[in-house]
Design a protein around this motif. Sequence first.
Motif, PDB file in Angstrom:
ATOM      1  N   ILE A   7      -8.570  79.234   5.089  1.00 57.35           N
ATOM      2  CA  ILE A   7      -8.129  78.037   5.813  1.00 57.35           C
ATOM      3  C   ILE A   7      -9.275  77.371   6.581  1.00 57.35           C
ATOM      4  O   ILE A   7      -9.525  76.176   6.406  1.00 57.35           O
ATOM      5  CB  ILE A   7      -6.960  78.370   6.762  1.00 57.35           C
ATOM      6  N   PRO A   8     -10.035  78.100   7.429  1.00 53.68           N
ATOM      7  CA  PRO A   8     -11.129  77.446   8.163  1.00 53.68           C
ATOM      8  C   PRO A   8     -12.176  76.847   7.227  1.00 53.68           C
ATOM      9  O   PRO A   8     -12.671  75.735   7.460  1.00 53.68           O
ATOM     10  CB  PRO A   8     -11.723  78.582   9.006  1.00 53.68           C
ATOM     11  N   GLY A   9     -12.504  77.578   6.168  1.00 52.51           N
ATOM     12  CA  GLY A   9     -13.494  77.076   5.224  1.00 52.51           C
ATOM     13  C   GLY A   9     -13.012  75.833   4.496  1.00 52.51           C
ATOM     14  O   GLY A   9     -13.794  74.915   4.227  1.00 52.51           O
ATOM     15  N   ALA A  10     -11.717  75.798   4.177  1.00 56.02           N
ATOM     16  CA  ALA A  10     -11.153  74.629   3.500  1.00 56.02           C
ATOM     17  C   ALA A  10     -11.205  73.405   4.404  1.00 56.02           C
ATOM     18  O   ALA A  10     -11.511  72.295   3.955  1.00 56.02           O
ATOM     19  CB  ALA A  10      -9.717  74.913   3.075  1.00 56.02           C
TER      20      ALA A  10
ATOM     21  N   THR B  36      -6.997  61.423  -1.804  1.00 54.96           N
ATOM     22  CA  THR B  36      -6.062  62.501  -2.124  1.00 54.96           C
ATOM     23  C   THR B  36      -6.823  63.806  -2.327  1.00 54.96           C
ATOM     24  O   THR B  36      -7.859  63.835  -2.996  1.00 54.96           O
ATOM     25  CB  THR B  36      -5.253  62.166  -3.388  1.00 54.96           C
ATOM     26  N   VAL B  37      -6.308  64.878  -1.735  1.00 54.59           N
ATOM     27  CA  VAL B  37      -6.970  66.182  -1.797  1.00 54.59           C
ATOM     28  C   VAL B  37      -5.970  67.223  -2.291  1.00 54.59           C
ATOM     29  O   VAL B  37      -4.943  67.461  -1.643  1.00 54.59           O
ATOM     30  CB  VAL B  37      -7.518  66.610  -0.418  1.00 54.59           C
ATOM     31  N   TRP B  38      -6.275  67.831  -3.412  1.00 57.03           N
ATOM     32  CA  TRP B  38      -5.432  68.895  -3.951  1.00 57.03           C
ATOM     33  C   TRP B  38      -5.858  70.218  -3.334  1.00 57.03           C
ATOM     34  O   TRP B  38      -6.995  70.652  -3.494  1.00 57.03           O
ATOM     35  CB  TRP B  38      -5.572  68.946  -5.469  1.00 57.03           C
ATOM     36  N   LEU B  39      -4.951  70.841  -2.614  1.00 51.84           N
ATOM     37  CA  LEU B  39      -5.207  72.158  -2.040  1.00 51.84           C
ATOM     38  C   LEU B  39      -4.826  73.208  -3.075  1.00 51.84           C
ATOM     39  O   LEU B  39      -3.651  73.498  -3.285  1.00 51.84           O
ATOM     40  CB  LEU B  39      -4.406  72.347  -0.747  1.00 51.84           C
ATOM     41  N   GLN B  40      -5.830  73.752  -3.723  1.00 57.65           N
ATOM     42  CA  GLN B  40      -5.602  74.747  -4.766  1.00 57.65           C
ATOM     43  C   GLN B  40      -5.451  76.140  -4.154  1.00 57.65           C
ATOM     44  O   GLN B  40      -6.027  76.440  -3.108  1.00 57.65           O
ATOM     45  CB  GLN B  40      -6.776  74.762  -5.748  1.00 57.65           C
ATOM     46  N   ALA B  41      -4.692  76.964  -4.827  1.00 59.79           N
ATOM     47  CA  ALA B  41      -4.553  78.367  -4.429  1.00 59.79           C
ATOM     48  C   ALA B  41      -4.056  79.145  -5.635  1.00 59.79           C
ATOM     49  O   ALA B  41      -3.440  78.578  -6.544  1.00 59.79           O
ATOM     50  CB  ALA B  41      -3.575  78.517  -3.262  1.00 59.79           C
ATOM     51  N   THR B  42      -4.325  80.427  -5.651  1.00 57.85           N
ATOM     52  CA  THR B  42      -3.812  81.260  -6.730  1.00 57.85           C
ATOM     53  C   THR B  42      -2.295  81.373  -6.588  1.00 57.85           C
ATOM     54  O   THR B  42      -1.754  81.217  -5.480  1.00 57.85           O
ATOM     55  CB  THR B  42      -4.414  82.668  -6.670  1.00 57.85           C
ATOM     56  N   PRO B  43      -1.584  81.637  -7.675  1.00 58.72           N
ATOM     57  CA  PRO B  43      -0.132  81.830  -7.570  1.00 58.72           C
ATOM     58  C   PRO B  43       0.228  82.922  -6.567  1.00 58.72           C
ATOM     59  O   PRO B  43       1.225  82.805  -5.844  1.00 58.72           O
ATOM     60  CB  PRO B  43       0.272  82.219  -8.997  1.00 58.72           C
ATOM     61  N   GLU B  44      -0.597  83.964  -6.511  1.00 61.81           N
ATOM     62  CA  GLU B  44      -0.331  85.063  -5.578  1.00 61.81           C
ATOM     63  C   GLU B  44      -0.425  84.593  -4.130  1.00 61.81           C
ATOM     64  O   GLU B  44       0.404  84.966  -3.284  1.00 61.81           O
ATOM     65  CB  GLU B  44      -1.317  86.210  -5.828  1.00 61.81           C
ATOM     66  N   ASP B  45      -1.435  83.764  -3.836  1.00 56.51           N
ATOM     67  CA  ASP B  45      -1.578  83.259  -2.470  1.00 56.51           C
ATOM     68  C   ASP B  45      -0.465  82.273  -2.126  1.00 56.51           C
ATOM     69  O   ASP B  45       0.027  82.248  -0.992  1.00 56.51           O
ATOM     70  CB  ASP B  45      -2.946  82.595  -2.286  1.00 56.51           C
ATOM     71  N   HIS B  46      -0.088  81.448  -3.102  1.00 57.48           N
ATOM     72  CA  HIS B  46       1.044  80.545  -2.877  1.00 57.48           C
ATOM     73  C   HIS B  46       2.269  81.352  -2.461  1.00 57.48           C
ATOM     74  O   HIS B  46       2.939  81.031  -1.473  1.00 57.48           O
ATOM     75  CB  HIS B  46       1.365  79.760  -4.159  1.00 57.48           C
ATOM     76  N   TRP B  47       2.560  82.387  -3.220  1.00 56.73           N
ATOM     77  CA  TRP B  47       3.757  83.182  -2.970  1.00 56.73           C
ATOM     78  C   TRP B  47       3.672  83.905  -1.631  1.00 56.73           C
ATOM     79  O   TRP B  47       4.641  83.947  -0.866  1.00 56.73           O
ATOM     80  CB  TRP B  47       3.962  84.184  -4.101  1.00 56.73           C
TER      81      TRP B  47
ATOM     82  N   ARG C 275       4.207  74.104  -2.409  1.00 53.47           N
ATOM     83  CA  ARG C 275       4.463  74.775  -1.135  1.00 53.47           C
ATOM     84  C   ARG C 275       3.687  76.095  -1.113  1.00 53.47           C
ATOM     85  O   ARG C 275       3.558  76.785  -2.123  1.00 53.47           O
ATOM     86  CB  ARG C 275       5.955  75.016  -0.925  1.00 53.47           C
ATOM     87  N   GLY C 276       3.143  76.401   0.052  1.00 53.24           N
ATOM     88  CA  GLY C 276       2.286  77.571   0.157  1.00 53.24           C
ATOM     89  C   GLY C 276       0.819  77.243  -0.048  1.00 53.24           C
ATOM     90  O   GLY C 276      -0.034  78.128   0.014  1.00 53.24           O
ATOM     91  N   ALA C 277       0.510  75.957  -0.266  1.00 54.20           N
ATOM     92  CA  ALA C 277      -0.892  75.566  -0.453  1.00 54.20           C
ATOM     93  C   ALA C 277      -1.642  75.525   0.871  1.00 54.20           C
ATOM     94  O   ALA C 277      -2.866  75.599   0.897  1.00 54.20           O
ATOM     95  CB  ALA C 277      -0.974  74.203  -1.139  1.00 54.20           C
ATOM     96  N   GLY C 278      -0.898  75.392   1.978  1.00 53.33           N
ATOM     97  CA  GLY C 278      -1.535  75.322   3.291  1.00 53.33           C
ATOM     98  C   GLY C 278      -1.633  73.915   3.836  1.00 53.33           C
ATOM     99  O   GLY C 278      -2.440  73.647   4.731  1.00 53.33           O
ATOM    100  N   LYS C 279      -0.802  73.005   3.336  1.00 59.85           N
ATOM    101  CA  LYS C 279      -0.909  71.598   3.732  1.00 59.85           C
ATOM    102  C   LYS C 279      -0.685  71.387   5.225  1.00 59.85           C
ATOM    103  O   LYS C 279      -1.426  70.625   5.866  1.00 59.85           O
ATOM    104  CB  LYS C 279       0.079  70.754   2.920  1.00 59.85           C
ATOM    105  N   SER C 280       0.319  72.041   5.787  1.00 57.63           N
ATOM    106  CA  SER C 280       0.604  71.850   7.214  1.00 57.63           C
ATOM    107  C   SER C 280      -0.480  72.469   8.084  1.00 57.63           C
ATOM    108  O   SER C 280      -0.989  71.839   9.019  1.00 57.63           O
ATOM    109  CB  SER C 280       1.962  72.452   7.568  1.00 57.63           C
TER     110      SER C 280
ATOM    111  N   ALA D 276       0.393  65.395   5.267  1.00 58.91           N
ATOM    112  CA  ALA D 276       0.830  66.524   4.448  1.00 58.91           C
ATOM    113  C   ALA D 276       2.029  66.034   3.646  1.00 58.91           C
ATOM    114  O   ALA D 276       3.057  65.671   4.214  1.00 58.91           O
ATOM    115  CB  ALA D 276       1.220  67.711   5.322  1.00 58.91           C
ATOM    116  N   THR D 277       1.885  65.978   2.335  1.00 58.77           N
ATOM    117  CA  THR D 277       2.949  65.448   1.485  1.00 58.77           C
ATOM    118  C   THR D 277       3.858  66.566   0.995  1.00 58.77           C
ATOM    119  O   THR D 277       3.517  67.747   1.075  1.00 58.77           O
ATOM    120  CB  THR D 277       2.357  64.724   0.263  1.00 58.77           C
ATOM    121  N   GLY D 278       4.998  66.185   0.457  1.00 54.23           N
ATOM    122  CA  GLY D 278       5.881  67.156  -0.165  1.00 54.23           C
ATOM    123  C   GLY D 278       5.293  67.634  -1.482  1.00 54.23           C
ATOM    124  O   GLY D 278       4.531  66.908  -2.138  1.00 54.23           O
ATOM    125  N   GLY D 279       5.639  68.838  -1.893  1.00 55.86           N
ATOM    126  CA  GLY D 279       5.064  69.401  -3.108  1.00 55.86           C
ATOM    127  C   GLY D 279       5.351  68.594  -4.355  1.00 55.86           C
ATOM    128  O   GLY D 279       4.562  68.593  -5.302  1.00 55.86           O
ATOM    129  N   GLY D 280       6.477  67.875  -4.357  1.00 52.25           N
ATOM    130  CA  GLY D 280       6.860  67.124  -5.544  1.00 52.25           C
ATOM    131  C   GLY D 280       6.463  65.669  -5.528  1.00 52.25           C
ATOM    132  O   GLY D 280       6.869  64.913  -6.415  1.00 52.25           O
TER     133      GLY D 280
END
Length: 234
Positions: free
Chosen positions: A220-223, A162-173, A91-96, A141-145
Amino acid sequence: MMRDDHLVLLSAVGGVTRKLREGRGLTRRELAEKSGVSERFLADLETGQGNISLARLHDVARALGTSAGELLVAAQPERQEKRVVALVGLRGAGKSTIGKALAEKLEVPFVELDALVEKDRRLAREVLIRFLAGADEAVIATGGGVVTDREAWRLLQKRCTTVWLQATPEDHWKRVLEQGDVRPGAASPHAQEELRALLKAREPLYAQSALAVDTSRLGIPGAVEEISRRVTSR
């Protein structure tokens, strides 16, 4: 009269059942005794002639040391052209946000899996199987688990890009806070550390995705542009 796609699925389930039985060194008679179904029924199942109920499939699968869901997932053909894009990540990866923009760019439907199973998350796998059986093009957009559900994750890998949306822990939070997360524990003083630990624990599973896109670096736009470019060039 049974539909052609149903016949194909029954034949595939029968083939998977036969391979598992033979791999475990069981005769049909032995499996029939363990599962409580007749030997004749097993013969029909393995040759794709038996229209098995889920209850009976569960009994056969349990006797083989697996589950009905695993048999159904194993029987699903792997699509050569995977036109359903499944976004995964914590959650916080930006899936939605990314999912909606990506679906609009690709001109396909956008679906949030969690919204389909909001009333009972235990149905997530069954909902996913039914959805993918009829979906030709979509962004999910799948659930985090979802990656921790072995059957659901295998199905996504077989049927989707399948696409993994990576982000730093800080950005997730930061994104979790911006979303106004009101789940129990979100306000805990240790919540950020727990999110960091959860991300680290799931990273090996997320890394099994076909593609990985760094949303912290691209934004987000770049992703959205990066995913669109990569999925359309596959």
